[in-house]
Design an enzyme around this catalytic site. Structure first.
Site, PDB file in Angstrom:
ATOM      1  N   PHE A 147      -2.180  -2.503   6.232  1.00  0.00           N
ATOM      2  CA  PHE A 147      -1.124  -1.505   6.449  1.00  0.00           C
ATOM      3  C   PHE A 147      -1.136  -0.374   5.426  1.00  0.00           C
ATOM      4  O   PHE A 147      -0.578   0.688   5.665  1.00  0.00           O
ATOM      5  CB  PHE A 147       0.262  -2.194   6.421  1.00  0.00           C
ATOM      6  CG  PHE A 147       0.781  -2.453   5.031  1.00  0.00           C
ATOM      7  CD1 PHE A 147       1.403  -1.446   4.298  1.00  0.00           C
ATOM      8  CD2 PHE A 147       0.644  -3.707   4.423  1.00  0.00           C
ATOM      9  CE1 PHE A 147       1.866  -1.683   2.998  1.00  0.00           C
ATOM     10  CE2 PHE A 147       1.098  -3.950   3.144  1.00  0.00           C
ATOM     11  CZ  PHE A 147       1.711  -2.922   2.425  1.00  0.00           C
ATOM     12  N   LYS A 171      -9.023  -2.947  14.957  1.00  0.00           N
ATOM     13  CA  LYS A 171      -7.713  -3.616  15.074  1.00  0.00           C
ATOM     14  C   LYS A 171      -6.840  -3.021  13.983  1.00  0.00           C
ATOM     15  O   LYS A 171      -6.943  -3.377  12.809  1.00  0.00           O
ATOM     16  CB  LYS A 171      -7.895  -5.124  14.865  1.00  0.00           C
ATOM     17  CG  LYS A 171      -6.848  -5.992  15.552  1.00  0.00           C
ATOM     18  CD  LYS A 171      -5.437  -5.777  15.070  1.00  0.00           C
ATOM     19  CE  LYS A 171      -5.106  -6.549  13.811  1.00  0.00           C
ATOM     20  NZ  LYS A 171      -3.765  -6.245  13.270  1.00  0.00           N
ATOM     21  N   GLU A 174      -0.569  -3.946  12.666  1.00  0.00           N
ATOM     22  CA  GLU A 174       0.560  -3.843  13.593  1.00  0.00           C
ATOM     23  C   GLU A 174       1.764  -3.160  12.941  1.00  0.00           C
ATOM     24  O   GLU A 174       2.695  -2.734  13.621  1.00  0.00           O
ATOM     25  CB  GLU A 174       0.942  -5.223  14.146  1.00  0.00           C
ATOM     26  CG  GLU A 174       1.473  -6.239  13.127  1.00  0.00           C
ATOM     27  CD  GLU A 174       0.366  -6.967  12.349  1.00  0.00           C
ATOM     28  OE1 GLU A 174      -0.732  -6.414  12.203  1.00  0.00           O
ATOM     29  OE2 GLU A 174       0.644  -8.092  11.878  1.00  0.00           O
ATOM     30  N   SER A 224      -5.365  -8.935   2.710  1.00  0.00           N
ATOM     31  CA  SER A 224      -5.046  -9.867   1.624  1.00  0.00           C
ATOM     32  C   SER A 224      -6.167 -10.912   1.469  1.00  0.00           C
ATOM     33  O   SER A 224      -6.916 -11.190   2.416  1.00  0.00           O
ATOM     34  CB  SER A 224      -3.724 -10.569   1.936  1.00  0.00           C
ATOM     35  OG  SER A 224      -3.843 -11.266   3.156  1.00  0.00           O
ATOM     36  N   CYS A 279      -4.689  -1.549  -3.379  1.00  0.00           N
ATOM     37  CA  CYS A 279      -5.503  -2.589  -3.997  1.00  0.00           C
ATOM     38  C   CYS A 279      -6.082  -2.112  -5.316  1.00  0.00           C
ATOM     39  O   CYS A 279      -6.653  -2.907  -6.053  1.00  0.00           O
ATOM     40  CB  CYS A 279      -6.612  -3.013  -3.047  1.00  0.00           C
ATOM     41  SG  CYS A 279      -7.791  -1.689  -2.756  1.00  0.00           S
TER      42      CYS A 279
HETATM   43  P1  NAD Z   1      -2.904  -8.700   5.600  1.00  0.00           P
HETATM   44  O1  NAD Z   1      -3.980  -9.580   5.145  1.00  0.00           O
HETATM   45  O2  NAD Z   1      -1.562  -9.278   5.849  1.00  0.00           O
HETATM   46  O3  NAD Z   1      -3.327  -8.002   6.999  1.00  0.00           O
HETATM   47  C1  NAD Z   1      -4.562  -7.363   7.149  1.00  0.00           C
HETATM   48  C2  NAD Z   1      -4.988  -7.443   8.623  1.00  0.00           C
HETATM   49  O4  NAD Z   1      -5.146  -8.816   8.973  1.00  0.00           O
HETATM   50  C3  NAD Z   1      -3.941  -6.870   9.552  1.00  0.00           C
HETATM   51  O5  NAD Z   1      -4.603  -6.129  10.543  1.00  0.00           O
HETATM   52  C4  NAD Z   1      -3.235  -8.091  10.116  1.00  0.00           C
HETATM   53  O6  NAD Z   1      -2.783  -7.908  11.426  1.00  0.00           O
HETATM   54  C5  NAD Z   1      -4.304  -9.149  10.072  1.00  0.00           C
HETATM   55  N1  NAD Z   1      -3.776 -10.496   9.814  1.00  0.00           N
HETATM   56  C6  NAD Z   1      -2.645 -10.837   9.118  1.00  0.00           C
HETATM   57  N2  NAD Z   1      -2.515 -12.168   9.047  1.00  0.00           N
HETATM   58  C7  NAD Z   1      -3.575 -12.693   9.703  1.00  0.00           C
HETATM   59  C8  NAD Z   1      -4.003 -14.024   9.968  1.00  0.00           C
HETATM   60  N3  NAD Z   1      -3.311 -15.083   9.559  1.00  0.00           N
HETATM   61  N4  NAD Z   1      -5.139 -14.211  10.667  1.00  0.00           N
HETATM   62  C9  NAD Z   1      -5.871 -13.161  11.091  1.00  0.00           C
HETATM   63  N5  NAD Z   1      -5.508 -11.870  10.869  1.00  0.00           N
HETATM   64  C10 NAD Z   1      -4.376 -11.645  10.186  1.00  0.00           C
HETATM   65  O7  NAD Z   1      -2.850  -7.470   4.582  1.00  0.00           O
HETATM   66  P2  NAD Z   1      -1.799  -6.277   4.542  1.00  0.00           P
HETATM   67  O8  NAD Z   1      -0.495  -6.818   4.081  1.00  0.00           O
HETATM   68  O9  NAD Z   1      -1.851  -5.516   5.802  1.00  0.00           O
HETATM   69  O10 NAD Z   1      -2.445  -5.353   3.402  1.00  0.00           O
HETATM   70  C11 NAD Z   1      -2.220  -5.554   2.035  1.00  0.00           C
HETATM   71  C12 NAD Z   1      -3.333  -6.366   1.428  1.00  0.00           C
HETATM   72  O11 NAD Z   1      -4.584  -5.724   1.639  1.00  0.00           O
HETATM   73  C13 NAD Z   1      -3.202  -6.489  -0.091  1.00  0.00           C
HETATM   74  O12 NAD Z   1      -3.530  -7.792  -0.461  1.00  0.00           O
HETATM   75  C14 NAD Z   1      -4.217  -5.492  -0.628  1.00  0.00           C
HETATM   76  O13 NAD Z   1      -4.694  -5.761  -1.917  1.00  0.00           O
HETATM   77  C15 NAD Z   1      -5.293  -5.616   0.401  1.00  0.00           C
HETATM   78  N6  NAD Z   1      -6.169  -4.458   0.419  1.00  0.00           N
HETATM   79  C16 NAD Z   1      -7.409  -4.616  -0.121  1.00  0.00           C
HETATM   80  C17 NAD Z   1      -8.263  -3.547  -0.172  1.00  0.00           C
HETATM   81  C18 NAD Z   1      -9.631  -3.689  -0.768  1.00  0.00           C
HETATM   82  O14 NAD Z   1     -10.419  -2.773  -0.681  1.00  0.00           O
HETATM   83  N7  NAD Z   1      -9.959  -4.802  -1.394  1.00  0.00           N
HETATM   84  C19 NAD Z   1      -7.867  -2.300   0.343  1.00  0.00           C
HETATM   85  C20 NAD Z   1      -6.595  -2.189   0.893  1.00  0.00           C
HETATM   86  C21 NAD Z   1      -5.746  -3.290   0.916  1.00  0.00           C
END
Ligand code: NAD
Length: 510
Positions: A147, A171, A174, A224, A279
């Site tokens: 997000f 994807k 959401e 994450s 991040c």
């Molecule tokens: P998230 O992991 O909750 O969601 C990321 C994606 O995974 C979304 O599209 C979501 O719909 C999907 N998702 C969520 N739960 C899932 C599950 N159980 N099974 C399969 N898919 C699932 O992350 P977020 O809250 O959207 O973003 C924040 C996180 O992203 C933070 O931890 C941040 O550090 C990380 N991030 C990392 C980088 C990097 O380059 N390392 C860059 C940006 C963000």
């Protein structure tokens, strides 16, 4: 407004007809209803991508880059509109939103230069025998995004994967699907055909279906650590190529010789910018020895910040669940004896919207939860240590490995830390050390910030979104003619001659 899926060049409703509301974290106003898709929608998108692949991949890389040039121009034309969308659905301030769109556009620029970058090697490996690298697109690939950067993170992969000839299924998060909806329209306007670029909206069921689908050759994930690991393992179980970037806990180390005024400004920008929801945000500040006045100055500058989405203000927290998580970490830290030097909790009373103000915590122990876990809010934990080794032990001990920075005016001191930090992206007097193109983005492999090898942009993306084959060619008539005209001493030389000719003879026998 209902945001369906973009499949085969048309917008369509999800198979199950399910939607969920998308609300702005800035004012709580409902922005749209987004599709909650499932395996049937993924299957439909894979079919459309598979149909589009032969003609899309048959274009030259130059032709696809020309389409990316047009997309780049459209991004410039609609920069303000895209930035406003990011503000509305994500809650960044407008300056941060513009910068994020511009940073995404840089990757489009890099993709436009792929015709100059993607040639393989060719070598005459022995007389009459040529070997060359043949780089082909993977086929149908999927990108799952988080997000926190609704435009920039998707732009890490979309333009590169497309220009290399892949058909891409994205994807969106959401929580922030509106910006990518507009991006899909702009890609179509630029000339990307239906089926080459598609969106399947939804949550975990879509991601699982993308991991499982045999028609998808590679999947990139950003989000994450917990989900990155699940996704990586799920893809590995079906032998799918995967690169999954996870969360972070980024450490800043300040030495007594640092430039305090500039370091303080940079540290505040790093931990409070984008409301700490990036991040690359700083989350632990380690002062080594007496860094005169630094923490006071950090607290003073952070206390001046105001909530809001105008340039220079601290934007909103994405949703109530994230807000509650951030507040819980601050409450628990305080309850365990951590000193709250600056308290951002009162901002959570602000309505409408979801807010938390910049918070500075002073810890006595590096084992505290707020020091170790990713909080993903505008919170920085301060630790005081006596030696460089102690500072490095804390940083190196983190299971994450995204970014780390050193503040010093000495090149030698900077080198000492740069070469010992356990992180993929290092800053020297830079609190958000995001590498700019052509340098690639990515944390350290083998940590909870990255599951897989290579970086997500730059040359890493070139490798990830192509397959390489080695083609060995011999034209017998040409080889015979060349042998007949070779100098006499080379015709009968050493071991190769004893084995029945020159090295060319071995080709096809190994
Ligand atoms: P998230 O992991 O909750 O969601 C990321 C994606 O995974 C979304 O599209 C979501 O719909 C999907 N998702 C969520 N739960 C899932 C599950 N159980 N099974 C399969 N898919 C699932 O992350 P977020 O809250 O959207 O973003 C924040 C996180 O992203 C933070 O931890 C941040 O550090 C990380 N991030 C990392 C980088 C990097 O380059 N390392 C860059 C940006 C963000």
């Amino acid at each position: 407004m209902q945001l369906g899926n973009y499949i085969g060049g048309a917008w369509c409703a999800p198979a199950d007809g399910q939607y969920m509301p998308v609300t702005s974290p800035v004012d709580g106003i409902k922005l749209a209803d987004v599709a909650l898709s499932g395996p049937a929608d993924v299957d439909q998108a894979v079919k459309a991508a598979t149909e589009a692949f032969p003609s899309w991949s048959a274009l030259t890389v130059k032709s696809r880059a020309t389409i990316m040039y047009r997309f780049h121009a459209l991004m410039s034309k609609h920069m303000e509109e895209l930035s406003e969308l990011v503000v509305r659905e994500n809650g960044k301030n407008i300056a941060e939103a513009r910068a994020s769109v511009a940073k995404g556009q840089e990757t489009v620029e890099w993709a436009c230069s792929l015709p100059q970058l993607c040639q393989g090697k060719v070598l005459q490996v022995s007389r009459g025998i040529e070997c060359r690298d043949q780089r082909d697109p993977v086929g149908v690939v999927a990108c799952v995004v988080p997000f926190n950067f609704p435009c920039m993170v998707p732009m890490w992969t979309i333009p590169i994967a497309l220009t290399l000839g892949n058909c891409v299924i994205v994807k969106p998060s959401e929580k922030v699907p509106c910006t990518l909806y507009r991006v899909a329209e702009l890609l179509a306007e630029a000339g990307v055909p239906g089926g080459a670029f598609q969106l399947v909206n939804g949550a975990a069921p879509v991601v699982n279906a993308l991991c499982d689908h045999p028609g998808i050759g590679a999947l990139s994930f950003v989000g994450s650590s917990h989900v990155a690991q699940l996704v990586a393992e799920r893809c590995h179980s079906v032998n799918k190529r995967v690169l999954a970037l996870g969360g972070a806990k980024n450490h800043l180390v300040a030495l007594p010789d640092c430039h305090v005024a500039s370091a303080a400004q940079d540290i505040v920008a790093s931990f409070a910018g984008c409301a700490g929801q990036r991040c690359m945000a700083a989350s632990v500040l380690i002062c080594v020895g007496n860094v005169e006045g630094l923490v006071d100055e950090v607290v003073r500058l952070a206390a001046l910040l105001k909530p809001g989405v105008a340039a220079g203000e601290v934007g909103a927290i994405i949703d109530a669940a994230s807000q509650a998580k951030i507040l819980r970490y601050i409450n628990e830290a305080e309850a365990s004896g951590v000193r709250v030097l600056l308290d951002g909790r009162p901002w959570s009373q602000r309505s409408p919207g979801t807010w938390v103000g910049p918070t500075v915590l002073a810890h006595a122990s590096a084992a505290d939860a707020a020091v170790c876990d990713e909080i993903f809010g505008p919170v920085i934990s301060v630790l005081q240590v006596a030696t460089w080794d102690e500072a490095l032990a804390i940083e190196n001990g983190s299971p994450f490995g995204n970014a780390a920075s050193i503040y010093t005016t000495s090149g030698a001191h900077a080198d000492h830390f740069s070469s010992r930090f356990r992180a993929g992206m290092i800053g020297v007097n830079v609190g958000v050390p995001v590498p700019r193109e052509p340098f690639a983005f990515g944390g350290l492999a083998g940590t909870r910030s990255k599951f897989g090898e290579g970086d997500i942009t730059g040359e890493g993306a070139l490798e990830f979104f192509t397959t390489r084959r080695k083609v060995t060619t011999r034209w017998p008539a040409v080889a015979a003619a060349a042998a007949a005209h070779a100098p006499a001493e080379r015709k009968g030389n050493g071991a190769a001659a004893a084995a029945g000719g020159d090295a060319a003879s071995f080709v096809g026998q190994m």
